[in-house]
Structures are given as C-alpha cells and as structure tokens.
Scaffold this motif. Sequence first.
Motif, PDB file in Angstrom:
ATOM      1  N   SER A 408       0.801  -1.296   0.101  1.00  0.00           N
ATOM      2  CA  SER A 408       0.088   0.085  -0.177  1.00  0.00           C
ATOM      3  C   SER A 408       0.962   1.384  -0.145  1.00  0.00           C
ATOM      4  N   ALA A 409       1.845   1.209   0.650  1.00  0.00           N
ATOM      5  CA  ALA A 409       2.738   2.397   0.809  1.00  0.00           C
ATOM      6  C   ALA A 409       3.330   2.660  -0.605  1.00  0.00           C
ATOM      7  N   ILE A 410       3.804   1.548  -1.161  1.00  0.00           N
ATOM      8  CA  ILE A 410       4.599   1.765  -2.320  1.00  0.00           C
ATOM      9  C   ILE A 410       3.588   2.367  -3.484  1.00  0.00           C
ATOM     10  N   ARG A 411       2.530   1.963  -3.586  1.00  0.00           N
ATOM     11  CA  ARG A 411       1.401   2.139  -4.520  1.00  0.00           C
ATOM     12  C   ARG A 411       0.974   3.899  -4.241  1.00  0.00           C
ATOM     13  N   ASN A 412       0.809   4.034  -2.903  1.00  0.00           N
ATOM     14  CA  ASN A 412       0.699   5.315  -2.606  1.00  0.00           C
ATOM     15  C   ASN A 412       1.452   6.384  -2.818  1.00  0.00           C
ATOM     16  N   ALA A 413       2.846   5.714  -3.064  1.00  0.00           N
ATOM     17  CA  ALA A 413       3.927   6.710  -3.264  1.00  0.00           C
ATOM     18  C   ALA A 413       4.048   7.109  -4.729  1.00  0.00           C
ATOM     19  N   GLY A 414       2.893   6.358  -5.767  1.00  0.00           N
ATOM     20  CA  GLY A 414       3.115   6.473  -6.889  1.00  0.00           C
ATOM     21  C   GLY A 414       3.676   5.260  -7.847  1.00  0.00           C
ATOM     22  N   TYR A 415       4.307   4.027  -7.375  1.00  0.00           N
ATOM     23  CA  TYR A 415       4.952   3.093  -7.991  1.00  0.00           C
ATOM     24  C   TYR A 415       4.082   1.861  -8.039  1.00  0.00           C
ATOM     25  N   GLN A 416       4.732   1.077  -8.893  1.00  0.00           N
ATOM     26  CA  GLN A 416       3.851  -0.427  -8.814  1.00  0.00           C
ATOM     27  C   GLN A 416       4.748  -1.280  -8.090  1.00  0.00           C
ATOM     28  N   SER A 434      15.939   4.530  -3.092  1.00  0.00           N
ATOM     29  CA  SER A 434      15.776   5.637  -2.172  1.00  0.00           C
ATOM     30  C   SER A 434      14.415   5.589  -1.696  1.00  0.00           C
ATOM     31  N   VAL A 435      13.422   5.509  -2.487  1.00  0.00           N
ATOM     32  CA  VAL A 435      12.023   5.523  -2.108  1.00  0.00           C
ATOM     33  C   VAL A 435      11.633   4.350  -0.980  1.00  0.00           C
ATOM     34  N   TRP A 437      13.817   3.004   0.821  1.00  0.00           N
ATOM     35  CA  TRP A 437      14.374   3.171   2.234  1.00  0.00           C
ATOM     36  C   TRP A 437      13.591   4.548   3.088  1.00  0.00           C
ATOM     37  N   ASP A 438      13.128   5.362   2.284  1.00  0.00           N
ATOM     38  CA  ASP A 438      12.073   6.380   2.606  1.00  0.00           C
ATOM     39  C   ASP A 438      11.119   6.061   3.409  1.00  0.00           C
ATOM     40  N   ILE A 439      10.694   5.027   2.789  1.00  0.00           N
ATOM     41  CA  ILE A 439       9.300   4.370   3.509  1.00  0.00           C
ATOM     42  C   ILE A 439       9.560   3.429   4.667  1.00  0.00           C
ATOM     43  N   MET A 440      10.828   2.747   4.705  1.00  0.00           N
ATOM     44  CA  MET A 440      11.182   2.225   5.801  1.00  0.00           C
ATOM     45  C   MET A 440      11.526   3.100   7.146  1.00  0.00           C
ATOM     46  N   ARG A 441      12.074   4.273   6.744  1.00  0.00           N
ATOM     47  CA  ARG A 441      12.547   5.367   7.683  1.00  0.00           C
ATOM     48  C   ARG A 441      11.077   6.253   8.280  1.00  0.00           C
ATOM     49  N   CYS A 442      10.089   6.098   7.381  1.00  0.00           N
ATOM     50  CA  CYS A 442       8.939   6.578   7.968  1.00  0.00           C
ATOM     51  C   CYS A 442       8.613   5.511   9.054  1.00  0.00           C
ATOM     52  N   TRP A 443       8.239   4.136   8.780  1.00  0.00           N
ATOM     53  CA  TRP A 443       7.835   3.254   9.342  1.00  0.00           C
ATOM     54  C   TRP A 443       8.518   3.369  10.836  1.00  0.00           C
ATOM     55  N   GLN A 469       7.007  12.381   3.278  1.00  0.00           N
ATOM     56  CA  GLN A 469       6.217  12.530   4.509  1.00  0.00           C
ATOM     57  C   GLN A 469       4.900  11.616   4.565  1.00  0.00           C
ATOM     58  N   ILE A 470       4.905  10.856   5.883  1.00  0.00           N
ATOM     59  CA  ILE A 470       3.778   9.922   5.734  1.00  0.00           C
ATOM     60  C   ILE A 470       2.476  10.536   6.521  1.00  0.00           C
ATOM     61  N   VAL A 471       1.517  10.168   5.881  1.00  0.00           N
ATOM     62  CA  VAL A 471       0.416  10.321   6.454  1.00  0.00           C
ATOM     63  C   VAL A 471      -0.675   9.253   6.660  1.00  0.00           C
ATOM     64  N   ILE A 472      -0.793   8.717   7.794  1.00  0.00           N
ATOM     65  CA  ILE A 472      -1.686   7.463   7.961  1.00  0.00           C
ATOM     66  C   ILE A 472      -3.108   7.851   8.152  1.00  0.00           C
ATOM     67  N   LEU A 473      -3.835   7.068   7.274  1.00  0.00           N
ATOM     68  CA  LEU A 473      -5.241   7.168   7.132  1.00  0.00           C
ATOM     69  C   LEU A 473      -5.746   5.820   7.257  1.00  0.00           C
ATOM     70  N   GLY A 474      -5.755   5.228   8.560  1.00  0.00           N
ATOM     71  CA  GLY A 474      -6.187   3.830   9.020  1.00  0.00           C
ATOM     72  C   GLY A 474      -5.298   2.959   8.555  1.00  0.00           C
ATOM     73  N   PRO A 475      -5.708   1.875   7.995  1.00  0.00           N
ATOM     74  CA  PRO A 475      -4.510   0.862   7.340  1.00  0.00           C
ATOM     75  C   PRO A 475      -3.951   1.323   6.136  1.00  0.00           C
ATOM     76  N   VAL A 476      -4.303   2.543   5.591  1.00  0.00           N
ATOM     77  CA  VAL A 476      -3.655   3.250   4.212  1.00  0.00           C
ATOM     78  C   VAL A 476      -2.530   4.205   4.796  1.00  0.00           C
ATOM     79  N   TRP A 477      -1.278   4.020   4.106  1.00  0.00           N
ATOM     80  CA  TRP A 477      -0.407   5.013   4.185  1.00  0.00           C
ATOM     81  C   TRP A 477      -0.577   5.794   2.936  1.00  0.00           C
ATOM     82  N   ALA A 478      -0.448   7.266   2.957  1.00  0.00           N
ATOM     83  CA  ALA A 478      -0.252   8.419   1.948  1.00  0.00           C
ATOM     84  C   ALA A 478       0.776   9.153   2.053  1.00  0.00           C
ATOM     85  N   PHE A 479       1.518   9.553   1.045  1.00  0.00           N
ATOM     86  CA  PHE A 479       2.732  10.164   1.151  1.00  0.00           C
ATOM     87  C   PHE A 479       2.695  11.553   0.341  1.00  0.00           C
ATOM     88  N   ARG A 480       3.664  12.534   0.833  1.00  0.00           N
ATOM     89  CA  ARG A 480       3.931  13.442  -0.046  1.00  0.00           C
ATOM     90  C   ARG A 480       5.251  13.979   0.259  1.00  0.00           C
TER      91      ARG A 480
END
Length: 483
Positions: A408-416, A434-435, A437-443, A469-480
């Motif tokens: 979910s994090a990968i897809r919400n960051a705009g990747y497949q 780099s993306v 590891w950024d997701i893991m840093r946010c985790w 930057q992570i934005v947690i919306l329930g089980p979904v991770w959104a990023f900007r």
Amino acid sequence: MPLAFRFSRILNPRFNPSTNLGLALASSFSASSRPEPPELPGARGGGGGFPATIREGRAEIFADDSNSVFYNKAQVNNRDLSIAVLRSFISRRREEHDIQLRRGSHAELPPKHHAEELGHIRGSSEDKALSEEISYRAPKVLEALAASGLRAIRYALEVDGIGEVIAVDNNEVAIEACKKNIHHNGSVSSSKVVPHLADARVYMLTHPKEFDVVDLDPYGSPAAFLDSAVQCVADGGILMCSATDMAVLAGGNAEVCFSKYGSYPLKGKHCHEMALRILLACIESHAIRHKRYIVPIISVHMDFYIRDKRNIALPNFSPLVPQECAECGHNFVMGGPIWSDPMHDKEWAASILSSIQAMSCAYSAYAKISAIMTSVSEELPKAPLFVSLHNLCAILKCTNPTIATFQSAIRNAGYQISGSHVDPLALKTDAPMSVIWDIMRCWVKIHAVKYRPGNHPGTKILSQEPKLQIVILGPVWAFRWIY
C-alpha cells in the motif's frame, strides 16, 4: 542440491510474409479431445513375471532398477509445464498461419473460393514454393537428451497437432530402453517418436534451423549445448531449456558460474531470479553470435533448494564510479551481466494458464504448475530482481510491517509492486531504493528499533531524513514529497 527451472523463448519471431521463413496455418482448428485422467507418477509392481513400470500422464515406461537409464520423478512438474507450453505454442502457431493466409493474396476472396484458388496454385509449377509455404506443417520436435524417452513419448501422446519427435541420446543402453518404451506405448508413440543414437551437440549442429521445438533437459548445466541449440531451432520456433545446477547459478561457486555462463552471481534472496536472468543472458549471447535474438516466453524456478555453507571468494568490488551506496555508505558488489528485460511474455503466460486450467485433469502436477503460472502472470514485467521485506527490516533491526501495508505504501507513493513466483516474500517494484528506504524510515519513526553499532549500515540509513512524509489514514499510508 540442484534447482530446476524452465523457460521457453522464440528465436527470430519476426514474421515477414515476403520471406520464406513463415509457415501457413489451416483456417480451421479442431478442439483437443478430452484426455483420459492420468495416474499419479509412480511405479507399478512387476508381479506375475511382468517388469515393473512407471506411469506419468498418458505414458508408461519400464522401470530401471539399476538406474542405468536416468529417470527423475521430481521433474513431473517440469514435464507438465513443458506440455502446457507446447499446447499453447501449437495453438498460436495455427492462429498466426491463419492470419498470414488472410493477409496474403487470398484475403479478398470469399472463404468458399479459397479451396479452388489454392488448388489452382498447387497446380501451377511456378507457384510451387508459395503452395508449400501456405500448407500447414505440424511442428517438428527435438528432445536432445532423451534418456528413457519419457518426455518425447508424453509429447507424442498428449500434445494434439504435434509432428515428428526425434529423441536423441549418445548412450546405447538409453536408446534401447527408449525403443522399448516407444513400442510399449502403442501405435501413436511408434508413429511419431524416432529414437536416434548420436551426440546431441553434433546432431544439432548438423541440422540447422530444422526443428520448430528444441527441448534441452540435461543432468546439470545446459551450457555445453546452448551454442548448437540456438542454431538448430527454426525461425519462429521455441527453445525450452532446463538447468539443474542451481548451486552454481545462485552463487555457490561464482568462478564456475563465470566459466560456464559468463556472469558472476550474487547471493541473496533474489539469487534464484538472478539465476534465471544469468541463463537468459547466456542464451542471448549465443544467439547474437549467429545473428539471431531471443524473446523469453516463460522463465520459471521451481522444486529444488540448495544448502551450501562453503566459504567462496566473491568477485571484486565495483568500478570507481560510484564507489559507495548513497544509502548505507558501503561499497557495491559486482555481479552479472544478467538479462534485464522481461522474463515472461504476458500474453503467453495468460494463454498457458488458461490452457492448464481448461485441461486440469491432464496434468499430474496441476496444483503446482497452475499456482506457478498464476504467480508468473501477475508479476511486474519490467522490474529485474526484487527486494525482501524481511531483509530490509533485518538491516534496520525493526519490526516487520505486513506485506499488504508495504505494498500500500509503495502504491500510494506512485509506484507499482507485485509478488514473485521465486519467493513468497519477494516484492518486485519499479520504485528506486531511495523511495523504499524512505518508506522504511517513515515506518521506523512510529516503531521502535533495536540497538545498532555505529558502523552498521542501518545506522547510516536511518541517519538521513526521509524525503517522503507519511500520512497514516487507518490501514492506508499516504505520502507527500518534501522539497
């Protein structure tokens, strides 16, 4: 321990109606008759003075207690998948020929006039070559290392529309066993399968572009047969190749791998996929030498696993540019070259899977090969190798997010992202490291991590602030993105 994998490819698949490379297809295609449910592979007792036999699919061969003629029971998955690929190949071959007929000089004629027009062509000596081109020819198959002949016999009995099957082996005992097995399986087997005592390499070199299908299933590495095999396949044909030297291809002995395949393997969770790509790159290198090229159809790893705890020297570090990984600060390790293009053809994968599902009773290993082909059909095509979520967390010494959360994090960051048939925990993605590891840093910011020494790669990775930057919306991770 060895690992077997299967992949098929087309050599020179580009079809040009103006050349004499194409084959014609009959305009009608008869549906395959429903096969008899096969028995599971196994040996039948030879009571009453009769020799023991082994049943696989529709074929039955005599058991060899001395094992002087090699039979690998575990390769039933490999043989079942090969049959599925052949069925799909023949179906597509007919469709392609039908399309070429319609595109040819008879495309403007109504269907009822085709037979009359074709008869006129056949009666004309000056158009004899065209008549031969438009007539359909059943594909000719070569099993280069036949042993007992089981694979060749199964092809003859279970694949509708197949032509002559040449079973080659350089062992006289194997050829005699092959002849007995062919005769034992009845008239269809006897009329289609032709045993031949010869060295497979010499035979393929002396029969250039003669076979529509070449099957290589050696005991160990296929490297010694590849150069002759790519010359033996006809234009638009397929080469089906198995390798059981996974200990070498997966990094157990990098020097041996380089000497056989011209590539250095790297150990890791991705080693089995890298092994597939090393073999693809090796076959491509042989094909290019003869002005040909390959298009992978299906590239599959299955069945066997390796346990190798020897200390093997790794290849040297990478060239000076770049010297270090920007994320962890450590030196890169050199590996390859490997095949970096897609390993599967999505249309072929879907077609083969549909064929397997439609004839489920025809495959002893249906559950295994259907699961593999389902996974193959869902893989991200343009993402060489993969990352392991467990490995990422082990480096950072943090708790594991679920695979669903990470995807979910990968897809919400705009990747497949997708899984892989090679490893149930693998994650194939087009996101750069780099993306990831950024997701893991946010985790890690919201989950505690264990102690790491100062020189640990995880320490360097987490010392950098994420650009996401992570934005947690329930089980979904959104990023900007943070700029």
